[in-house]
Design an enzyme around this catalytic site. Structure first.
Site: not given
Length: 665
Positions: A112, A114, A116, A223, A310, A404, A407, A422, A428
């Site tokens: 079937e 797909k 959207d 569906y 896809k 990082c 921090c 980190c 942090c």
């Protein structure tokens, strides 16, 4: 039946039929004017005679009901997401996995398109639409029934011979023509146009005034049917039955005998999709036989019997202006490409993921490059290549950060890990606020009156430094904060208090243990019953739990070996959070089948396959999809797959009936 009642019934039936011919079959037999006149006549009769009210009347479709808050409703049958494939090889690998479970049997596929759009689940009882719920997180969604009733292609009353109760799933879409007309009207009114049909359709479902929804040219393409005792043997029959009951089901579906035929279908529609009246981004391939679907079952997230193929993703090229680095709640560092804004698949893209240092090095991505951006199966766009013909001569390789960005702590990268981290988890700021934001999220503690910005503000003002601090907040402490009115402060504190009733499995998920998502949290809660037992569990004990591997076990053990985490849990206990399964949850659970692994195959008389599997898990057993040397029992029903029986006999695995299984309990 009085003359007026007969007239109302006659008009309703006539309008339903015209509605079906116009919006489902696309074969109108009367003019719009004639339809409107009949509808107006019915509206007047119903207004004069409210005693003949019918929730399935065609007049309901004009809308007018206002919904301030959309109620969250649990799906009776979970809505799973689909695994994605991008090539013929992916599909062939999927077919091999299917055959390994089913054995040497003939497997056909229903293909079937797909669509959207926005996923929806419609519940019908005695032929009438009683509820419409968005997909949400798959376990629960929002009740949008009033809005869905305004969509003309959704039948309010079914035709023909239908089951007494079932759910039917589909997508709410906007046709390309309808979307273009909406935008034309907005532009003429001096408003900004909508970006794409999918997001506009999804947003329409959450409009508070259903009369506004009624004005939008939404359609519903169906569906999938789920329910108990439906007596439907194949997916192709699902589509045919749904069509006969009055649902709008596209006729392009095809029954394929091989993955070669599946690819021919996909290749054809990858080109012809542009001729369709609505957007589609791929093909959904399903094992056609329902009994085989039940044999195959589900993973934690997806059905094993379905796959989304896809179509090739849309690509654009644009300029990479800067690379920045984000710190997640676990300390993981994610590099982000900041792009010159560009239109891609109906949305303006300004940022794209670069994943990790290896990806940057592999693509040799540099600031100032012209890059190709793709929006494929992932929601977040990604950079897939660099246009080296446009690279400047003074370009310099990207040097991944060593400290990082928040921090300043030196980053680490563990063996086998793709990302840098980190390690300053207690100091942090993004890690601290990230853990609290996860804790309050909808799938976790679902604290109303509090969002990400509020968490940032509370942290910045020193009112919280971890999620346990949330339970010390008072209205008096919160009111003085910026943009915090008295009512907002009251709602926040009440939302925190209400979260104390959230069940154990969601509290466990909220703690933010790495790799412990919703499904794993449920497995652990069911296996250990309370937090103390889980905290005391060893690595060896954890990996013995269904679907818990070494990585998750290590993470759980490490989390509870940290004194600061244990202290947080103990604090949360004192505040009254749920750290054990409720009495109702424990009532049907035992350890009778602990340590035993079952494979369930065939059709059963006194109990459904899903209920049988649930009984196994509720009594401490494990359910596997295929027979192996670790299988304790094969529970056999009618029409069981022959390969499972053969393998069980070869390995000496006992084969028992449903009666024998139920006696074990």
């Amino acid at each position: 039946m009085t003359t007026v009642e007969k007239k109302i019934a006659s008009l309703r039936e006539e309008l339903r039929e015209h509605n079906y011919k116009y919006y489902v079959l696309d074969q109108p037999t009367i003019s719009d004017y004639e339809f409107d006149m009949k509808l107006e006549e019915l509206q007047k009769l119903e207004a004069d005679h409210p005693e003949f009210y019918d929730e399935a009347s065609p007049t309901i479709r004009v809308g007018g009901e206002v919904t301030k808050n959309f109620e969250t409703v649990a799906h009776e049958h979970r809505m799973y997401s689909l695994d994605n494939s991008y090539s013929k090889q992916d599909l062939e690998d999927w077919e091999k996995r299917i055959q390994r479970i089913l054995g040497d049997v003939n497997v056909e596929f229903t293909c079937e398109l797909k669509y959207d759009g926005a996923s929806i689940s419609l519940t019908y009882e005695e032929g009438k639409l009683v509820r419409a719920v968005t997909r949400g997180d798959g376990f629960q969604g929002d009740d949008v029934t009033a809005n869905i009733k305004t969509i003309k292609s959704v039948p309010l009353q079914l035709k023909g011979n239908y089951p007494p109760k079932f759910d039917i799933r589909g997508e709410i879409i906007l046709t390309l023509e309808g979307f273009a007309k909406m935008n034309q009207d907005r532009i003429e009114a001096g408003e900004d146009p909508y970006m794409n049909p999918r997001n506009t359709a999804s947003g329409s479902l959450k409009l508070q005034d259903s009369a506004l929804v009624a004005q939008r040219p939404l359609e519903c393409l169906l569906y999938s049917i789920v329910g108990n005792g439906l007596e439907i043997s194949s997916q192709f029959e699902v589509l045919e039955k749904a069509r006969s009951w009055g649902f709008k089901v596209p006729t392009v579906a095809k029954l394929c005998k091989t993955t070669e035929e599946v690819m021919q279908f996909a290749d054809y529609w990858e080109i012809k999709r542009h001729d369709l009246p609505y957007e589609t981004d791929g093909v959904v391939v399903k094992v056609n036989n329902i009994q085989q679907q039940e044999e195959l079952g589900y993973t934690a997230k997806s059905p094993r019997w379905a796959m989304a193929y896809k179509f090739k993703a849309e690509q654009v090229s644009t300029l990479l202006n800067e690379i920045t680095y984000q710190v997640g709640r676990t300390g993981a560092i994610t590099p982000v490409a900041n792009l010159e804004p560009v239109l891609l698949a109906g949305t303006t893209v300004k940022r794209a993921s670069l994943h990790n240092a290896d990806q940057i090095a592999k693509l040799d991505v540099r600031v100032g490059d012209t890059v190709f951006v793709e929006k494929g199966g992932e929601i977040i766009p990604k950079i897939i290549a660099v246009d080296f013909t446009k690279r400047s001569l003074d370009s310099k390789p990207t040097r991944y950060i060593e400290n990082c960005p928040e921090c300043g702590t030196e980053l680490i990268r563990k063996t086998g890990e793709a990302q840098h981290f980190c390690p300053n988890d207690t100091g942090c700021p993004p890690q601290i606020t990230g853990r609290i934001q996860h804790f309050i999220s909808r799938k976790a503690m679902d604290i109303e009156g509090m969002g990400s910005e509020t968490v940032e503000l509370l942290f910045k003002e020193g009112l919280i430094s971890n999620y346990a601090d949330l339970y010390t907040l008072t209205k008096e402490r919160v009111v003085p904060l910026e943009r915090m009115a008295e009512k907002s402060a009251e709602n926040l504190v009440n939302g925190v208090a209400a979260s104390k009733s959230i069940p154990f499995e969601r509290v466990l998920f909220a703690l933010g243990i790495r790799y412990v998502g919703e499904t794993v949290a449920k497995k652990l809660a069911k296996a250990y019953k309370n937090i103390d037992a889980l905290m005391a569990a060893t690595h060896e004990e954890l990996v013995a739990v269904d679907e818990i591997g070494d990585r998750i076990a290590d993470s759980v053990v490490n989390f509870f070996s940290e004194p600061s985490n244990v202290e947080l849990v103990e604090r949360l206990k004192t505040y009254g959070l749920q750290f054990s399964l409720s009495e109702a949850q424990l009532e049907n659970q035992t350890d009778t089948l602990k340590g035993q692994t079952f494979v369930v195959s065939g059709v059963f008389e006194s109990i459904s396959r899903n209920e049988l599997k649930k009984r196994i898990e509720d009594n401490g057993g494990k359910v596997a999809s295929s027979v192996s040397s670790k299988t304790t029992f094969l529970v056999a029903g009618d029409n069981m797959g022959p390969s499972k029986r053969t393998k069980a006999e070869h390995l000496g695995v006992p084969i028992i009936s449903e009666e024998e299984f139920l006696k074990m309990l």
